[in-house]
Design an enzyme around this catalytic site. Sequence first.
Site, PDB file in Angstrom:
ATOM      1  N   GLU A 339       0.818  -1.162  -0.134  1.00  0.00           N
ATOM      2  CA  GLU A 339      -0.071  -0.032   0.043  1.00  0.00           C
ATOM      3  C   GLU A 339       1.008   1.170  -0.060  1.00  0.00           C
ATOM      4  O   GLU A 339       0.539   2.254   0.789  1.00  0.00           O
ATOM      5  CB  GLU A 339      -0.963  -0.124   1.138  1.00  0.00           C
ATOM      6  CG  GLU A 339      -1.904  -1.165   1.118  1.00  0.00           C
ATOM      7  CD  GLU A 339      -3.110  -1.326   2.203  1.00  0.00           C
ATOM      8  OE1 GLU A 339      -2.840  -0.624   3.158  1.00  0.00           O
ATOM      9  OE2 GLU A 339      -4.244  -1.530   1.829  1.00  0.00           O
ATOM     10  N   ASP A 422      -8.212  -9.302   3.561  1.00  0.00           N
ATOM     11  CA  ASP A 422      -8.063  -7.956   4.568  1.00  0.00           C
ATOM     12  C   ASP A 422      -9.052  -7.938   5.691  1.00  0.00           C
ATOM     13  O   ASP A 422      -9.926  -6.993   5.588  1.00  0.00           O
ATOM     14  CB  ASP A 422      -7.955  -6.789   3.683  1.00  0.00           C
ATOM     15  CG  ASP A 422      -7.610  -5.585   4.766  1.00  0.00           C
ATOM     16  OD1 ASP A 422      -6.998  -5.538   5.994  1.00  0.00           O
ATOM     17  OD2 ASP A 422      -7.516  -4.337   4.288  1.00  0.00           O
ATOM     18  N   GLU A 450     -12.645  -2.448  12.156  1.00  0.00           N
ATOM     19  CA  GLU A 450     -12.464  -1.718  10.846  1.00  0.00           C
ATOM     20  C   GLU A 450     -13.470  -2.353  10.010  1.00  0.00           C
ATOM     21  O   GLU A 450     -14.339  -1.690   9.440  1.00  0.00           O
ATOM     22  CB  GLU A 450     -11.006  -1.869  10.305  1.00  0.00           C
ATOM     23  CG  GLU A 450     -11.081  -1.388   8.779  1.00  0.00           C
ATOM     24  CD  GLU A 450      -9.793  -1.418   8.078  1.00  0.00           C
ATOM     25  OE1 GLU A 450      -8.906  -1.948   8.822  1.00  0.00           O
ATOM     26  OE2 GLU A 450      -9.797  -1.003   6.748  1.00  0.00           O
TER      27      GLU A 450
END
Length: 741
Positions: A339, A422, A450
């Site tokens: 990322e 993820d 998240e």
Amino acid sequence: MNDDYDGSDLWLRYVPVSDPGLLRRYRKAVTTVIVENADRDKVYRHTPDLAMAPGSTERLMESTLEAAREELVRGLSGLLDRRVRVESRPGHHIPDGAVIVGTRDSSATVRRLVPAEDLAALGDAGYLVRSLSAGPHEFTVIAGGTAVGALYGAFAFLRLLQTGKPVTDLDIADRPRVANRHLNYWDTERLYAGNDESGTGGLNGENGAIFNFAATGASADLNLPLILDRYLVAARAMASVGINGITINNVNANNAYLTPEYIAQEAALADALRPYGIRLALSIRYAAPTDPRFAPDTLTEEQMAPVDADFQAWWNRRARQIQESIPDFVGFTVKANSEGQPGPQDFGYDHGDGANGMAVAVAPLGLTIYWRTFVYNPDVDTDRLKRAYLEFGPIDDEPQPDGSHGRFLENVFLQTKNGPLDFQAREPIHPMFGRMANTNQAIELQITQEYTGQSRMLCFLAPMWEEILKTDTHATDDQGRPLDHRLVGHVVDGTAQGHSATSIVGVANLGNADNLTGHHFSQANFYAFGRQAWDWTLDSADLADDWVRMTWSGDEDVVDAIVGMMMGSWEALVSYQTPLGIGHQFTADVHYGPGPSESDLPREDWNPTYYNQADSVGLGYDRSPTGSDLTAQYFPALAAEYGSIDTVPENLMMWFHHVPWDHPMRSGRIFWDELVDHYYSGVEYVGGMRRTWDSLEPAIDARRFAEVRAKLALHEVDAADWRDTCVGYWQQFSGREIPDQ
Ligand code: BDP
């Protein structure tokens, strides 16, 4: 009932035992805490003027046994609703009701009562709790092989009283299955534990992070090296479940954490946490050596090859500087070539070279590198889920000059998320578990929610972690014979393939909210993670039961009601967000609400449409042998199971198959009907939780009751939004009606 209670004590609140019979028995069994030599083995302190912030109520400890004693005094005085006596030696006779805590080294009494071999079997962190008697006197011994073991034993003993269990006739021996039980704090990234609307901003002008390094505004005077109450509450809570290491900053790392100013602050934090057996680690940015803020000690691009002596010397210097202030420093966590973060590939080297370059640099200092495997370079494969194993697997297989296999050094852990995407609410296991026999592997789980409802949704994650850790990898030995111990948990605890370096890592959810986690029920995820990190074989329902008794009430009806809510909450969330194995249907970046139609994000593999592949035929990503063949990365038995639409578990179906709308499901319904039913039943479950909670009003203190009620109301609205948005969008492809519910 204290109706203003804000939840700030987590599960260490120690309210008086309410059952009169139980209270009487506990008061008889526990009268006196005896800790010999508690002040003798003071832990190292680097910061000369280490101090609590003005107005604090917590107190800095000087030794681990002092921490154990103080916790027992605080806990028992609260639970028994009267002061317990404290003695520093037993005198002639051990008093009736004594609780003696220590190690064979610290305590002559422990030495007399507990044979060395009983403790030797429990390793560094294990403990035993035994009921013993001498003449008419009955008492309890809590003994650890080390002081930290004794501290863990003290917490385990308190837990017995907190959960209404007997405290006589005890003969408990326990030790962790995994050696390094760590948390990774990501600063404020993906943190939902501040107090403002979004959950990220915090109190008092702070940014919401648990540790203040550079707080501004009203909190500018409260930065480290000052120690805040919440650091010690967190430390006690971490120790109570056996957490022994924390990486304190975001994996997208800021080089400031390597500067002398920050190192001084880190040293103070390490000082405060050390009595609790908690060691510090840092996330670093691979390219830190080129940062001008370290001038004149910087490297040029040419010196950045991980095999370069200058590169290694730079990291060795930096690590030494830290170690001078933090002698028990753990090492570095590294997010590289992931990322946008820099990594060895920017300089022409692979992950093995990168990790080993850093590992060689710090090995003489006894430090460890946690090298994350969360990489998904699109050049590697079109299927994002295949990329990490394609990069790391060959390095693990690589023959070495000495005849062994695997290039990663001994002081490297590869830190791998539980699943190949993820942290989705349900994923298949990461194919690397079991496949990396020659490498130390840490599993990374996400405690901060998240993708599982953030600060709004009540979602108890322990059943998910239990499912992951108890999944059969079907791993085989090099002759193709199934291993005896081959669940993911066995891979993690080293028993599958004979690893002694073992680690489990949780991405932490603690911030500066009054209750430290934002949603009161998110405390349960922190609690359960620690317990499961210690012993992954535990039953998640038992953990929920313990936590509810310690946090809310010991009343059986209340316990049953809340445990009931919690235990179905994760499966419900999966149902209304991403049922039957569909992954990542979130709106961009925020990762909270539904965005199944999003298709124009900067990277193809960030788009929900990339994952759902919705068309007139059906839904889901074909990763079977007819598709991307991700299934081939698993061991043959699992590959076969996942690879066929007839045998794949239905709850993982769309991870591996593009499922036709009219595919017959095991229930007898077609796929479309089953899919829609999931969305509806998931939302209904949330409504059920809301009603159950409402019914508990008389039994729960007012502030926490109201705060949870408000969250559940939002939760239900947002769950319905997921259902309606997703089902509505799928209808455009399936052309089918919503079946009668
Ligand atoms: C993703 C998060 C991002 C993290 C990344 C990681 O959205 O904030 O930096 O994982 O784990 O889930 O590196």
